[in-house]
Write a protein that holds these residues in place. Structure first.
Motif, PDB file in Angstrom:
ATOM      1  N   VAL A   1       1.190  -1.371   0.023  1.00 23.73           N
ATOM      2  CA  VAL A   1       0.141   0.075   0.085  1.00 23.73           C
ATOM      3  C   VAL A   1       1.097   1.015   0.335  1.00 23.73           C
ATOM      4  CG1 VAL A   1      -1.357   1.226   1.607  1.00 23.73           C
ATOM      5  CG2 VAL A   1      -2.331  -1.004   0.983  1.00 23.73           C
ATOM      6  N   PHE A   2       0.156   2.380  -0.771  1.00 21.95           N
ATOM      7  CA  PHE A   2       1.339   3.261  -0.810  1.00 21.95           C
ATOM      8  C   PHE A   2       0.337   4.726  -1.281  1.00 21.95           C
ATOM      9  CE2 PHE A   2       3.865  -0.073  -2.817  1.00 21.95           C
ATOM     10  CZ  PHE A   2       5.027  -0.046  -2.106  1.00 21.95           C
ATOM     11  N   HIS A   3       0.926   5.708  -0.903  1.00 20.01           N
ATOM     12  CA  HIS A   3       0.292   6.707  -1.284  1.00 20.01           C
ATOM     13  C   HIS A   3       1.555   8.034  -1.389  1.00 20.01           C
ATOM     14  CE1 HIS A   3      -2.418   6.919   2.476  1.00 20.01           C
ATOM     15  NE2 HIS A   3      -2.152   5.935   3.104  1.00 20.01           N
ATOM     16  N   VAL A   4       0.944   8.231  -3.011  1.00 18.40           N
ATOM     17  CA  VAL A   4       1.782   8.910  -3.730  1.00 18.40           C
ATOM     18  C   VAL A   4       1.203  10.384  -4.474  1.00 18.40           C
ATOM     19  CG1 VAL A   4       2.508   6.314  -4.687  1.00 18.40           C
ATOM     20  CG2 VAL A   4       0.295   7.975  -5.836  1.00 18.40           C
ATOM     21  N   ARG A   5       1.506  11.157  -4.955  1.00 19.25           N
ATOM     22  CA  ARG A   5       1.762  12.508  -5.875  1.00 19.25           C
ATOM     23  C   ARG A   5       2.436  12.176  -6.457  1.00 19.25           C
ATOM     24  NH1 ARG A   5       0.935  16.899  -0.450  1.00 19.25           N
ATOM     25  NH2 ARG A   5      -0.075  18.186  -2.816  1.00 19.25           N
ATOM     26  N   ASP A   6       2.594  13.345  -7.697  1.00 21.98           N
ATOM     27  CA  ASP A   6       2.767  13.289  -9.352  1.00 21.98           C
ATOM     28  C   ASP A   6       2.778  14.971  -9.459  1.00 21.98           C
ATOM     29  OD1 ASP A   6       3.281  10.945 -10.698  1.00 21.98           O
ATOM     30  OD2 ASP A   6       1.482  11.303  -9.421  1.00 21.98           O
ATOM     31  N   PRO A   7       3.292  15.570  -9.006  1.00 30.18           N
ATOM     32  CA  PRO A   7       4.653  17.494 -10.044  1.00 30.18           C
ATOM     33  C   PRO A   7       4.251  16.756 -11.331  1.00 30.18           C
ATOM     34  CG  PRO A   7       5.627  16.509  -7.856  1.00 30.18           C
ATOM     35  CD  PRO A   7       5.223  15.433  -8.184  1.00 30.18           C
ATOM     36  N   PHE A   8       2.895  17.931 -11.983  1.00 31.94           N
ATOM     37  CA  PHE A   8       3.410  17.689 -13.180  1.00 31.94           C
ATOM     38  C   PHE A   8       3.230  19.232 -13.632  1.00 31.94           C
ATOM     39  CE2 PHE A   8       0.217  16.562 -16.931  1.00 31.94           C
ATOM     40  CZ  PHE A   8       1.483  16.244 -17.574  1.00 31.94           C
ATOM     41  N   PRO A   9       4.751  19.969 -13.548  1.00 33.18           N
ATOM     42  CA  PRO A   9       4.827  21.184 -14.397  1.00 33.18           C
ATOM     43  C   PRO A   9       5.076  21.578 -15.215  1.00 33.18           C
ATOM     44  CG  PRO A   9       6.337  20.546 -13.373  1.00 33.18           C
ATOM     45  CD  PRO A   9       5.834  19.693 -12.772  1.00 33.18           C
ATOM     46  N   VAL A  10       5.453  20.238 -16.075  1.00 35.33           N
ATOM     47  CA  VAL A  10       5.440  20.054 -17.549  1.00 35.33           C
ATOM     48  C   VAL A  10       4.306  19.672 -18.565  1.00 35.33           C
ATOM     49  CG1 VAL A  10       7.935  19.686 -17.979  1.00 35.33           C
ATOM     50  CG2 VAL A  10       6.243  17.976 -17.851  1.00 35.33           C
ATOM     51  N   GLY A  11       3.249  20.277 -17.810  1.00 36.82           N
ATOM     52  CA  GLY A  11       1.650  20.073 -17.992  1.00 36.82           C
ATOM     53  C   GLY A  11       0.981  20.877 -17.943  1.00 36.82           C
ATOM     54  N   GLY A  12       1.669  21.772 -17.550  1.00 33.85           N
ATOM     55  CA  GLY A  12       1.144  23.265 -17.394  1.00 33.85           C
ATOM     56  C   GLY A  12       0.406  23.268 -15.634  1.00 33.85           C
ATOM     57  N   VAL A  13       0.263  22.494 -15.058  1.00 43.16           N
ATOM     58  CA  VAL A  13      -0.204  21.593 -13.936  1.00 43.16           C
ATOM     59  C   VAL A  13       0.471  21.899 -12.651  1.00 43.16           C
ATOM     60  CG1 VAL A  13      -2.879  21.348 -15.027  1.00 43.16           C
ATOM     61  CG2 VAL A  13      -1.497  19.768 -14.361  1.00 43.16           C
ATOM     62  N   VAL A  14       0.683  21.919 -11.405  1.00 42.05           N
ATOM     63  CA  VAL A  14       1.257  22.053 -10.413  1.00 42.05           C
ATOM     64  C   VAL A  14       1.241  21.105 -10.328  1.00 42.05           C
ATOM     65  CG1 VAL A  14       1.199  22.131  -7.951  1.00 42.05           C
ATOM     66  CG2 VAL A  14       0.555  24.413  -9.274  1.00 42.05           C
ATOM     67  N   GLU A  15       0.196  19.836 -10.123  1.00 38.54           N
ATOM     68  CA  GLU A  15       0.364  18.269  -9.213  1.00 38.54           C
ATOM     69  C   GLU A  15      -0.896  17.253  -9.758  1.00 38.54           C
ATOM     70  OE1 GLU A  15      -0.066  16.264  -5.166  1.00 38.54           O
ATOM     71  OE2 GLU A  15      -0.043  17.693  -5.407  1.00 38.54           O
TER      72      GLU A  15
END
Length: 299
Positions: free
Chosen positions: A222-236
């Motif tokens: 079981v994992f908790h995850v987050r994904d920063p996505f600045p190259v897509g123009g959104v913070v997360e």
């Protein structure tokens, strides 16, 4: 630019049965009349992390389907994905959203999407009254990251190296798109996300990364995850199927999960859009399966 007003744009969320959770995506089931500029304009107007566009039909080979069935039993579509800023080679949550939209229109079954990364089979079934889609990734691979690049990523995130979990080493993982996997030692570290957008974006462009897959291990599976996505123009990104597939490949490559395993990833809680992604590893098959529910969002 071709007329984007002629295209019907559906809105679905993936990896949650609640329209307020999961990751929203735009879905255009007939984008045959749109060029790339028009698709980008639709994605930018929607503002979701990604949107998917079906550009036509094709006849998939039997080997492209999840179970190797004859092509006649599988519906094949060519597909493109756009963030608000650029086209991306593969997007997991928009694939799930599109598969669910097709299943609601045509019924559950076996699909294959021809993506820039390769063929991606998706099986849609009804479970307990809900539609559930399972995508099968392209062949994955995992690579080390150069120490200087790792140091730059941590600096952009404002994460001290001491806050990393030494049991889960930093790696670049691919299962249709490239993601840098960084493991936090504590849930508090994962929850405290405030980064230098421009600095991280520049590094990600240089390393051809789609997201940064930030993880915290709550239990062996079981994992908790987050994904920063600045190259897509959104913070997360709220729930990231492509990164989930890459992460499954990473765990197996590093000996952190058995050859056969079912993993649960919780994502979006810190954004107020909780979602759940199920990642399945099968012995003898290098590909990774990612599954989840979804629902239509009222416009």
């Amino acid at each position: 630019m071709t007329q984007n007003s002629a295209a019907e744009v559906l809105r679905y969320t993936a990896f949650s049965a609640d329209p307020r959770g999961g990751n929203p995506a735009g879905v255009v089931l007939d984008a045959s009349g749109l060029d790339g500029a028009a698709m980008l304009a639709v994605a930018a107007e929607l503002g979701y992390s990604e949107s998917a566009f079906l550009t036509g039909r094709y006849e998939p080979a039997g080997a492209d389907s999840p179970d190797g069935t004859a092509p006649a039993t599988v519906r094949g579509y060519t597909i493109r994905y756009f963030s608000p800023k650029a086209e991306v080679p593969f997007c997991g949550h928009a694939t799930v959203a599109t598969a669910l939209a097709l299943a609601e229109r045509d019924g559950p079954g076996e699909l294959v999407f021809s993506t820039a990364a390769g063929p991606v089979p998706v099986a849609v079934a009804r479970e307990g009254g809900e539609l559930r889609a399972t995508l099968t990734s392209v062949g994955p691979h995992v690579a080390r990251i150069a120490p200087d690049d790792l140091a730059e990523a941590l600096a952009a995130l404002d994460w001290p190296a001491a806050d990393l979990d030494p049991a889960l080493p930093p790696r670049i993982a691919y299962a249709g798109a490239r993601h840098l996997v960084l493991a936090a030692a504590t849930r508090e570290r994962l929850a405290d996300l405030s980064y230098d957008f421009a600095r991280l974006e520049a590094l990600m462009h240089r390393l051809d990364l789609t997201t940064i897959q930030l993880v915290w291990r709550a239990a062996p599976d079981v994992f908790h995850v987050r994904d920063p996505f600045p190259v897509g123009g959104v913070v997360e990104d709220p729930a990231t199927g492509a990164a989930a597939a890459a992460f499954g490949a990473y765990l197996r490559a590093e000996g952190l999960a058995p050859d056969s395993a079912v993993l649960t990833l919780h994502q979006g809680e810190d954004m107020g859009r909780p979602g759940t992604l199920t990642v399945e590893l099968r012995a003898g098959d290098p590909r990774v399966r990612v599954s989840g529910t979804g629902t239509r969002i009222d416009a």
